[in-house]
Design a protein around this motif. Structure first.
Motif, PDB file in Angstrom:
ATOM      1  N   VAL B 155      20.322  57.721  36.000  1.00 24.14           N
ATOM      2  CA  VAL B 155      19.844  56.930  37.136  1.00 24.14           C
ATOM      3  C   VAL B 155      19.799  55.436  36.813  1.00 24.14           C
ATOM      4  N   PRO B 156      19.135  55.033  35.727  1.00 26.44           N
ATOM      5  CA  PRO B 156      19.138  53.586  35.448  1.00 26.44           C
ATOM      6  C   PRO B 156      20.536  53.027  35.204  1.00 26.44           C
ATOM      7  N   LYS B 157      21.405  53.787  34.565  1.00 24.56           N
ATOM      8  CA  LYS B 157      22.775  53.320  34.336  1.00 24.56           C
ATOM      9  C   LYS B 157      23.508  53.137  35.655  1.00 24.56           C
ATOM     10  N   THR B 158      23.287  54.085  36.562  1.00 20.18           N
ATOM     11  CA  THR B 158      23.915  53.980  37.876  1.00 20.18           C
ATOM     12  C   THR B 158      23.433  52.738  38.602  1.00 20.18           C
ATOM     13  N   ILE B 159      22.121  52.473  38.497  1.00 21.17           N
ATOM     14  CA  ILE B 159      21.561  51.299  39.175  1.00 21.17           C
ATOM     15  C   ILE B 159      22.180  50.017  38.615  1.00 21.17           C
ATOM     16  N   ILE B 160      22.256  49.929  37.288  1.00 17.03           N
ATOM     17  CA  ILE B 160      22.813  48.728  36.665  1.00 17.03           C
ATOM     18  C   ILE B 160      24.278  48.553  37.053  1.00 17.03           C
ATOM     19  N   SER B 161      24.988  49.665  37.024  1.00 23.60           N
ATOM     20  CA  SER B 161      26.408  49.641  37.367  1.00 23.60           C
ATOM     21  C   SER B 161      26.603  49.212  38.824  1.00 23.60           C
ATOM     22  N   ALA B 162      25.773  49.758  39.723  1.00 29.43           N
ATOM     23  CA  ALA B 162      25.871  49.401  41.145  1.00 29.43           C
ATOM     24  C   ALA B 162      25.490  47.938  41.364  1.00 29.43           C
ATOM     25  N   TYR B 163      24.511  47.484  40.583  1.00 27.08           N
ATOM     26  CA  TYR B 163      24.026  46.106  40.678  1.00 27.08           C
ATOM     27  C   TYR B 163      25.165  45.115  40.410  1.00 27.08           C
ATOM     28  N   LEU B 164      26.033  45.489  39.473  1.00 26.13           N
ATOM     29  CA  LEU B 164      27.163  44.617  39.152  1.00 26.13           C
ATOM     30  C   LEU B 164      28.311  44.760  40.141  1.00 26.13           C
ATOM     31  N   SER B 165      28.490  45.963  40.689  1.00 26.91           N
ATOM     32  CA  SER B 165      29.710  46.203  41.470  1.00 26.91           C
ATOM     33  C   SER B 165      29.548  45.935  42.960  1.00 26.91           C
ATOM     34  N   TYR B 166      28.311  45.914  43.475  1.00 23.97           N
ATOM     35  CA  TYR B 166      28.190  45.739  44.920  1.00 23.97           C
ATOM     36  C   TYR B 166      28.600  44.335  45.361  1.00 23.97           C
ATOM     37  N   PHE B 167      28.390  43.355  44.475  1.00 20.44           N
ATOM     38  CA  PHE B 167      28.571  41.965  44.886  1.00 20.44           C
ATOM     39  C   PHE B 167      30.018  41.605  45.247  1.00 20.44           C
ATOM     40  N   PRO B 168      30.983  41.910  44.348  1.00 24.29           N
ATOM     41  CA  PRO B 168      32.365  41.592  44.742  1.00 24.29           C
ATOM     42  C   PRO B 168      32.779  42.310  46.038  1.00 24.29           C
ATOM     43  N   VAL B 169      32.278  43.534  46.217  1.00 23.56           N
ATOM     44  CA  VAL B 169      32.609  44.264  47.443  1.00 23.56           C
ATOM     45  C   VAL B 169      32.011  43.538  48.649  1.00 23.56           C
ATOM     46  N   LEU B 170      30.753  43.139  48.509  1.00 24.97           N
ATOM     47  CA  LEU B 170      30.060  42.443  49.605  1.00 24.97           C
ATOM     48  C   LEU B 170      30.814  41.175  50.002  1.00 24.97           C
ATOM     49  N   VAL B 171      31.128  40.337  49.020  1.00 27.02           N
ATOM     50  CA  VAL B 171      31.767  39.059  49.316  1.00 27.02           C
ATOM     51  C   VAL B 171      33.145  39.265  49.949  1.00 27.02           C
ATOM     52  N   SER B 172      33.945  40.165  49.358  1.00 24.26           N
ATOM     53  CA  SER B 172      35.286  40.414  49.890  1.00 24.26           C
ATOM     54  C   SER B 172      35.229  41.009  51.285  1.00 24.26           C
ATOM     55  N   MET B 173      34.325  41.959  51.476  1.00 17.64           N
ATOM     56  CA  MET B 173      34.290  42.636  52.772  1.00 17.64           C
ATOM     57  C   MET B 173      33.792  41.702  53.873  1.00 17.64           C
ATOM     58  N   VAL B 174      32.866  40.812  53.548  1.00 18.55           N
ATOM     59  CA  VAL B 174      32.437  39.829  54.557  1.00 18.55           C
ATOM     60  C   VAL B 174      33.651  39.000  54.970  1.00 18.55           C
ATOM     61  N   LYS B 175      34.419  38.565  53.965  1.00 22.77           N
ATOM     62  CA  LYS B 175      35.611  37.775  54.257  1.00 22.77           C
ATOM     63  C   LYS B 175      36.639  38.601  55.040  1.00 22.77           C
ATOM     64  N   SER B 214      38.771  44.016  46.322  1.00 28.91           N
ATOM     65  CA  SER B 214      37.399  44.065  45.810  1.00 28.91           C
ATOM     66  C   SER B 214      37.141  45.347  45.028  1.00 28.91           C
ATOM     67  N   MET B 215      37.810  46.436  45.414  1.00 23.70           N
ATOM     68  CA  MET B 215      37.617  47.697  44.687  1.00 23.70           C
ATOM     69  C   MET B 215      38.073  47.574  43.240  1.00 23.70           C
ATOM     70  N   LYS B 216      39.160  46.832  43.014  1.00 27.61           N
ATOM     71  CA  LYS B 216      39.662  46.661  41.646  1.00 27.61           C
ATOM     72  C   LYS B 216      38.647  45.909  40.794  1.00 27.61           C
ATOM     73  N   VAL B 217      38.084  44.854  41.360  1.00 23.81           N
ATOM     74  CA  VAL B 217      37.080  44.095  40.622  1.00 23.81           C
ATOM     75  C   VAL B 217      35.840  44.968  40.414  1.00 23.81           C
ATOM     76  N   ALA B 218      35.450  45.672  41.480  1.00 25.98           N
ATOM     77  CA  ALA B 218      34.198  46.424  41.447  1.00 25.98           C
ATOM     78  C   ALA B 218      34.263  47.578  40.447  1.00 25.98           C
ATOM     79  N   VAL B 219      35.403  48.246  40.349  1.00 27.39           N
ATOM     80  CA  VAL B 219      35.465  49.401  39.455  1.00 27.39           C
ATOM     81  C   VAL B 219      35.367  48.934  38.001  1.00 27.39           C
TER      82      VAL B 219
END
Lengths: 268, 289
Positions: B155-175, B214-219
């Motif tokens: 669980v904590p690893k998933t949270i940390i991993s998601a914490y790093l990966s959501y941002f590039p997705v967010l920025v790209s998808m807004v654009k 964004s998926m490439k950066v996020a993964v």
């Protein structure tokens, strides 16, 4: 002259009275439209011509309820532009074809039909019919990038015709195309107009295009955007391309040019 | 061939530089040993020795390759030294974090594009979240999730991993969701299309290229997140744990193989996303002719 009288007795479709539209910008108010009064009858082909900033596109957008006037009244088919839009009164063709690259030509033409909730069977039938109307039968399965610019614009006209609106509003639809393609499309558009009896509002920069196509030419001038002349064309509805060399044609073109010159301020 | 050649040249240059650096860095140990034994080795002897040390400061490529081969292909995957085993542990957290991060990024982007309030209120926090170093937050997330009674590290690893990966997705998808121009939006207005129709028929398909970028950066970011989640407080499973163990026990080979295993894993994941992208673009008629 009998022809002109026949035009004027056609029931009005678009009626604008003292229409004003002022945009508030950081440089102060811009009068995009000032006291525009115009009646467009059913089945007319009306061109709006004038330099940039004369309000011709703005007027078309007001008819389409894409802009709200700040004064005066306008009705489309007897109701407000908003209500007319909901009643699918018009199809709009933009300067760029604006086809979705992820959809085929047929898929693009189908777009308004999907949004308006036509049945699958009816969608297919209508797509087939309008593609035939613009001479694109057999191109339905192609993607936009596989078609030339002129063909793409024809597809966008098909898209605007697909849901059977009575009014076709066209904002410099052939502006980005070369002259040869443009001539060809003008000819085709006249044929399409004759066959479908639509009312067409057509914005253009080109005097020959306006004169060749229109039953009525509205000359506009900028700052503030206003109508300076309305010319009822005496040309017959049947118009071969070489009508552009006749004295009548040149006479109207001359009057349009005069109107443009009169309205144009040469102080810049 | 014309495209292969530059790639080979660059690869060869990297390998050459690596070997040179190995000789240079490992020679300290070699010369030290020789001095104690009272010998003066020739240059050839030095090079030969730097290529085959037990604990090289910078292992040369062939040593890393051999060790990688041993720890992946030759070890049983149930072994505690197998990189397949540790890679699998890290991959699980990566995929979970990637999924959570991608969904979160897309959902926030949809909200931001449709609501000015969300744009004003969420976007600044999203940006601030990325200015905080992940290594500072990671231990806190692990401690906090233990404190609320979550066992294990998934669980904590998933949270940390998601914490790093959501941002590039967010920025790209807004654009991406905002990429349709005014004319495209006007066209749909002339059809009296609803917001939902505009989203499904125009915004979403138009955002597809941005989505895959964004998926490439996020993964890749997810993998980094999972590894960072394994670094603090003595994890013993996962590639991150191997890197830490390697550095703590002075075993550079463990560190380097774990590092390369992570790099290979990341390359594989990015390649996989690339395949999906090509497939999706072809299905929507946008593939290269």
């Amino acid at each position: 002259m009998a022809d002109r009288i026949e035009h004027s007795v056609k029931p009005p479709v678009i009626v604008a009275e003292d229409l004003n539209l002022t945009f508030q910008t950081s440089d102060g108010p811009v009068h995009a439209l000032k006291d525009v009064t115009l009646t467009i009858g059913k089945g007319e082909f009306v061109s709006f011509i004038g330099p940039s900033g004369c309000g011709k596109t703005t007027f078309l957008r007001v008819i389409a309820a894409l802009e709200q006037p700040t004064g005066g009244t306008i009705t489309v088919n007897g109701v407000s532009p908003d209500a007319a839009r909901r009643a699918r009164a018009y199809g709009y063709v933009f300067q760029a074809a604006g086809l979705y690259p992820w959809r085929t030509i047929a898929g693009n033409v189908k777009l308004p039909l999907e949004i308006m909730g036509f049945s699958k069977a009816e969608q297919d039938e209508r797509v087939r019919k309008v593609l035939e109307l613009v001479d694109l039968s057999g191109f339905g399965k192609k993607y936009p990038w596989q078609l030339s610019g002129g063909m793409q614009q024809r597809a966008s006209i098909a898209r605007a015709l697909a849901f059977d609106a009575d009014i076709l509003l066209m904002d410099e639809p052939f502006g980005a195309l070369d002259e040869i393609v443009r001539d060809h499309l003008n000819e085709q558009l006249l044929k399409l107009w004759a066959r479908t009896e639509k009312t067409i509002g057509f914005v253009t920069h080109s005097i020959p295009e306006a004169v060749y196509l229109s039953t009525k030419i509205v000359v506009m001038s900028p700052r503030p955007g206003r109508i300076t002349d309305v010319i009822e064309s005496p040309l017959p509805r049947e118009r071969p391309l070489d009508i552009r060399d006749t004295p009548e044609f040149l006479q109207i073109a001359h009057r349009v040019r005069e109107g443009l010159r009169a309205g144009h301020a040469y102080d810049e | 061939m014309r495209r292969v050649l530059p790639v080979l040249v660059v690869t060869a240059a990297i390998v050459v530089i690596w070997y040179a650096a190995s000789v240079w860095m490992n020679s300290t140990w070699t010369l030290d040993q020789a001095e104690r034994a009272g010998e003066t080795p020739t240059f050839g002897q030095i090079v030969a020795d730097t290529m085959a040390q037990d604990r090289p400061l910078l292992p040369p490529p062939h040593q890393v390759a051999a060790e990688l081969w041993e720890l992946t292909a030759e070890k049983k995957i149930t072994s505690k030294r197998s990189l397949v085993y540790h890679g699998w542990i890290t991959l699980q957290a990566t995929m979970l974090g990637f999924a959570v991060g991608a969904i979160m990024g897309i959902a926030l982007a949809i909200g931001i594009v449709h609501s000015r309030t969300m744009d004003m209120s969420v976007m600044p926090w999203a940006i601030i979240s990325q200015t905080v170093p992940i290594v500072a937050i990671a231990p806190m997330i692990i401690v906090l999730s233990n404190a609320v009674g979550i066992d294990g590290r998934t669980v904590p690893k998933t949270i940390i991993s998601a914490y790093l990966s959501y941002f590039p997705v967010l920025v790209s998808m807004v654009k991406g969701l905002r990429s349709p121009d005014a004319m495209q939006l006007d066209l749909l207005r002339t059809y009296s299309a609803s917001n939902a129709q505009t989203f499904w028929k125009l915004r979403l398909p138009a955002s597809l290229p941005y989505f895959f970028a964004s998926m490439k950066v996020a993964v890749a970011a997810s993998l980094v997140g999972a590894i960072v989640g394994e670094l603090p407080t003595g994890a013993i499973q996962g590639l991150g744990a191997r890197m830490l163990i390697g550095s703590q026990f002075g075993e550079p080979m463990i560190m380097w193989t774990a590092l390369f295993a992570a790099a290979i894993l990341a390359a594989g994941l990015v390649f996989l996303v690339g395949l999906l992208e090509r497939l999706a673009l072809r299905l929507t008629g946008q593939g290269a002719p």
